[in-house]
Scaffold this active site. Sequence first.
Site, PDB file in Angstrom:
ATOM      1  N   GLU A  44      20.161 113.859  -6.175  1.00  0.00           N
ATOM      2  CA  GLU A  44      20.047 112.976  -5.022  1.00  0.00           C
ATOM      3  C   GLU A  44      21.239 112.012  -5.101  1.00  0.00           C
ATOM      4  O   GLU A  44      21.437 111.368  -6.133  1.00  0.00           O
ATOM      5  CB  GLU A  44      18.728 112.197  -5.086  1.00  0.00           C
ATOM      6  CG  GLU A  44      18.514 111.354  -3.858  1.00  0.00           C
ATOM      7  CD  GLU A  44      17.277 110.459  -3.939  1.00  0.00           C
ATOM      8  OE1 GLU A  44      16.480 110.606  -4.891  1.00  0.00           O
ATOM      9  OE2 GLU A  44      17.140 109.600  -3.046  1.00  0.00           O
TER      10      GLU A  44
ATOM     11  N   ARG B  28      12.784 116.191 -19.774  1.00  0.00           N
ATOM     12  CA  ARG B  28      13.997 115.448 -19.482  1.00  0.00           C
ATOM     13  C   ARG B  28      14.554 114.842 -20.759  1.00  0.00           C
ATOM     14  O   ARG B  28      13.844 114.648 -21.744  1.00  0.00           O
ATOM     15  CB  ARG B  28      13.733 114.381 -18.426  1.00  0.00           C
ATOM     16  CG  ARG B  28      12.799 113.267 -18.859  1.00  0.00           C
ATOM     17  CD  ARG B  28      12.310 112.455 -17.670  1.00  0.00           C
ATOM     18  NE  ARG B  28      13.389 111.746 -16.995  1.00  0.00           N
ATOM     19  CZ  ARG B  28      13.724 111.944 -15.724  1.00  0.00           C
ATOM     20  NH1 ARG B  28      13.076 112.805 -14.982  1.00  0.00           N
ATOM     21  NH2 ARG B  28      14.689 111.263 -15.185  1.00  0.00           N
TER      22      ARG B  28
ATOM     23  N   LYS C 198      18.442 106.100 -12.605  1.00  0.00           N
ATOM     24  CA  LYS C 198      19.528 105.634 -11.751  1.00  0.00           C
ATOM     25  C   LYS C 198      19.216 104.246 -11.192  1.00  0.00           C
ATOM     26  O   LYS C 198      20.112 103.433 -11.006  1.00  0.00           O
ATOM     27  CB  LYS C 198      19.754 106.619 -10.608  1.00  0.00           C
ATOM     28  CG  LYS C 198      20.669 107.760 -10.989  1.00  0.00           C
ATOM     29  CD  LYS C 198      20.901 108.699  -9.826  1.00  0.00           C
ATOM     30  CE  LYS C 198      19.799 109.708  -9.732  1.00  0.00           C
ATOM     31  NZ  LYS C 198      19.949 110.672  -8.655  1.00  0.00           N
TER      32      LYS C 198
HETATM   33  P1  ATP Z   1      16.716 109.372 -11.998  1.00  0.00           P
HETATM   34  O1  ATP Z   1      15.278 109.023 -12.204  1.00  0.00           O
HETATM   35  O2  ATP Z   1      17.587 109.055 -13.164  1.00  0.00           O
HETATM   36  O3  ATP Z   1      17.257 108.849 -10.717  1.00  0.00           O
HETATM   37  P2  ATP Z   1      16.275 111.859 -10.774  1.00  0.00           P
HETATM   38  O4  ATP Z   1      15.494 112.970 -11.355  1.00  0.00           O
HETATM   39  O5  ATP Z   1      15.669 111.093  -9.667  1.00  0.00           O
HETATM   40  O6  ATP Z   1      16.766 110.944 -11.939  1.00  0.00           O
HETATM   41  P3  ATP Z   1      18.027 113.532  -9.323  1.00  0.00           P
HETATM   42  O7  ATP Z   1      19.338 113.226  -8.718  1.00  0.00           O
HETATM   43  O8  ATP Z   1      16.902 113.783  -8.412  1.00  0.00           O
HETATM   44  O9  ATP Z   1      17.685 112.351 -10.292  1.00  0.00           O
HETATM   45  O10 ATP Z   1      18.155 114.690 -10.379  1.00  0.00           O
HETATM   46  C1  ATP Z   1      18.909 115.867 -10.216  1.00  0.00           C
HETATM   47  C2  ATP Z   1      18.460 116.859 -11.252  1.00  0.00           C
HETATM   48  O11 ATP Z   1      18.687 116.359 -12.560  1.00  0.00           O
HETATM   49  C3  ATP Z   1      16.973 117.132 -11.137  1.00  0.00           C
HETATM   50  O12 ATP Z   1      16.761 118.523 -11.222  1.00  0.00           O
HETATM   51  C4  ATP Z   1      16.378 116.413 -12.310  1.00  0.00           C
HETATM   52  O13 ATP Z   1      15.244 117.067 -12.761  1.00  0.00           O
HETATM   53  C5  ATP Z   1      17.511 116.436 -13.327  1.00  0.00           C
HETATM   54  N1  ATP Z   1      17.421 115.294 -14.238  1.00  0.00           N
HETATM   55  C6  ATP Z   1      17.377 113.992 -13.902  1.00  0.00           C
HETATM   56  N2  ATP Z   1      17.236 113.211 -14.999  1.00  0.00           N
HETATM   57  C7  ATP Z   1      17.220 114.048 -16.060  1.00  0.00           C
HETATM   58  C8  ATP Z   1      17.096 113.862 -17.470  1.00  0.00           C
HETATM   59  N3  ATP Z   1      16.974 112.646 -18.018  1.00  0.00           N
HETATM   60  N4  ATP Z   1      17.100 114.960 -18.261  1.00  0.00           N
HETATM   61  C9  ATP Z   1      17.248 116.186 -17.718  1.00  0.00           C
HETATM   62  N5  ATP Z   1      17.358 116.432 -16.414  1.00  0.00           N
HETATM   63  C10 ATP Z   1      17.339 115.380 -15.570  1.00  0.00           C
HETATM   64 MG    MG Z   2      15.175 111.341  -7.773  1.00  0.00          MG
END
Ligand code: ATP
Ligand code: MG
Length: 576
Positions: free
Chosen positions: A46, A276, A286
Amino acid sequence: MSDRDEKSLGQETADSLPVNFIQTIITEDLKSGKNNGRVHTRFPPEPNGYLHIGHAKSICLNFGLAAANGGICNLRFDDTNPSKEEIEYVESIQDNVRWLGFDWEDRLYYASDYFDQLFEFACQLINKGQAYVCDLSAEEIREYRGTLTEPGKESPYRNRSIEENLDLFMRMKNGEFPDGARVLRAKIDMASPNLNMRDPVLYRIQHAHHHRTGDKWCIYPMYDYAHPLSDALESITHSVCTLEFADHRPLYDWCIEQVDYGKEIHGRPQQIEFARLNLTYTVMSKRKLRLLVEKGVVGGWDDPRMPTISGLRRRGYTPEAIRDFCDRIGVAKRNSTVDIALLEHCIREDLNRRASRVMAVLRPLKVVITNYPEDKVEWMTTENNIEQPEMGIREIPFAREIYIEQEDFMEDPPKKFFRLRPGGEVRLKSAYIIECQEVIKDDQGRIVELHCTYDPDSKSGGPNAGRRVKGTLHWVSAQHAIPAEVRLYDQLFLKENPDDEEEGKDFTSFLNPDSLEVLKDSLVEPSLADAAVESSYQFLRQGYFVVDPDSSSGKLVFNRIVGLRDSWAKIQNKQG
Ligand code: ATP
Ligand code: MG
């Protein structure tokens, strides 16, 4: 999920998986001919912030699985929430993925590319009696949803006619209602044991400008609706995501099953969840990282203390080290926290092989070699990397006035101090043995200079070349050295798990006030005069350093990547 998948998932132990369990699933799928032998993954960020090291794990996994199985991987922006998303993030994400060494070729997609189709699918659901417009407020929807132990209550709007639903949904789209006035919900089962299946929201009203679709839309699809359908439209085979989405899987499958794509869709994407990445002494969400940027706690998303990919890059991490780290942590099905020492170990290993060893004096102390001729300069030969002879040799200038590290001299040292002391001897790396004759102080008693003598026979090739003294120091020639600023970094947080918020304290209260120390008067050997931004070196006895982009304004600026002491190797040895 089929029985076979259930079984292959169940076979492994949760913690240490010999082959990553997703590869096991893919291997079985390939064997059974599922998806006609295709493997097609995607990385779906995202664009609401910069990527972090956790995303690197997901990138390595998705692109890595595709590459290992003759497949392909898409980059898809999940840009369904216009209020938090920006083009800056879209650009940084592409830059980061490329820098990490992965290539989406011509497969760059945006969920917003599918807004028309997603809207069309929503109309289909309404026409099939599987979606309805609901006028409850967000709070009421939450109340009606029930809990894990209590079933939900049906919305009073649940049984609107198809005609009324279509009309209202169209009017939602046309901007007739304010934000939050109505939503479109799936009509599934308010008594489902899975809360995600209790008539989840599919669309919400948001009068917001979208960075790609502009003002065309004022209704936006929810992630849980847009994501599975985007996967299906791209013919994704294995949709890898993090564990918190496991409970969403039935909804993922439901969405994919219910719509008529109007074209041939190759197979059905399968959602597979993995743990994760969490790292000690840092935060990874983020939202929290954005807060650090907005509050000015760090210099920006690429501050070298940030766990972002841009931050790690500026800190001097290489793509190779990050990929190696992602390989080593593996892929598990239970959340755990990785010691930051492992990440540091990976960059140390990489740079140990590749970085030239050079001399830099971080906190200089002047030494005058009183018996060395005033105008003489000797060029001493030294190896670039003692462990990699093929990296060659270079010459460094030696002269009467040099600088050593302040901490390498003590006037009144403890017993085991093998560096310089009054009347003591040390070897200068790749040069002579010197002996300290006199300590010069200013009127406040601070040491400002040492007067030493050298042993002319002690350099390489000389009769005393093999003479043994306890300590060897790094040094630079005063007239040849180049001024540099050196930035020393420490962990951003003092607490191992800053996310674990104690009563009344949020993560920012665990910030390390000393996470950055700036040394303005450091000196580096002249061979670094033209060091390019992002080139890295081992400063002998000090650690690994990289040239910061700020150097372009004239003065050399170095970031310390890591020190030399490998606490991970220590941890391993203790356990070993
Ligand atoms: P955040 O909570 O840090 O914003 P998010 O999951 O909302 O993370 P996205 O941009 O939606 O962020 O994530 C893109 C991809 O990266 C998704 O498939 C998510 O599952 C993966 N991802 C995000 N954080 C991690 C992590 N700490 N370890 C492994 N994969 C991750
Ligand atoms: Mg997200």
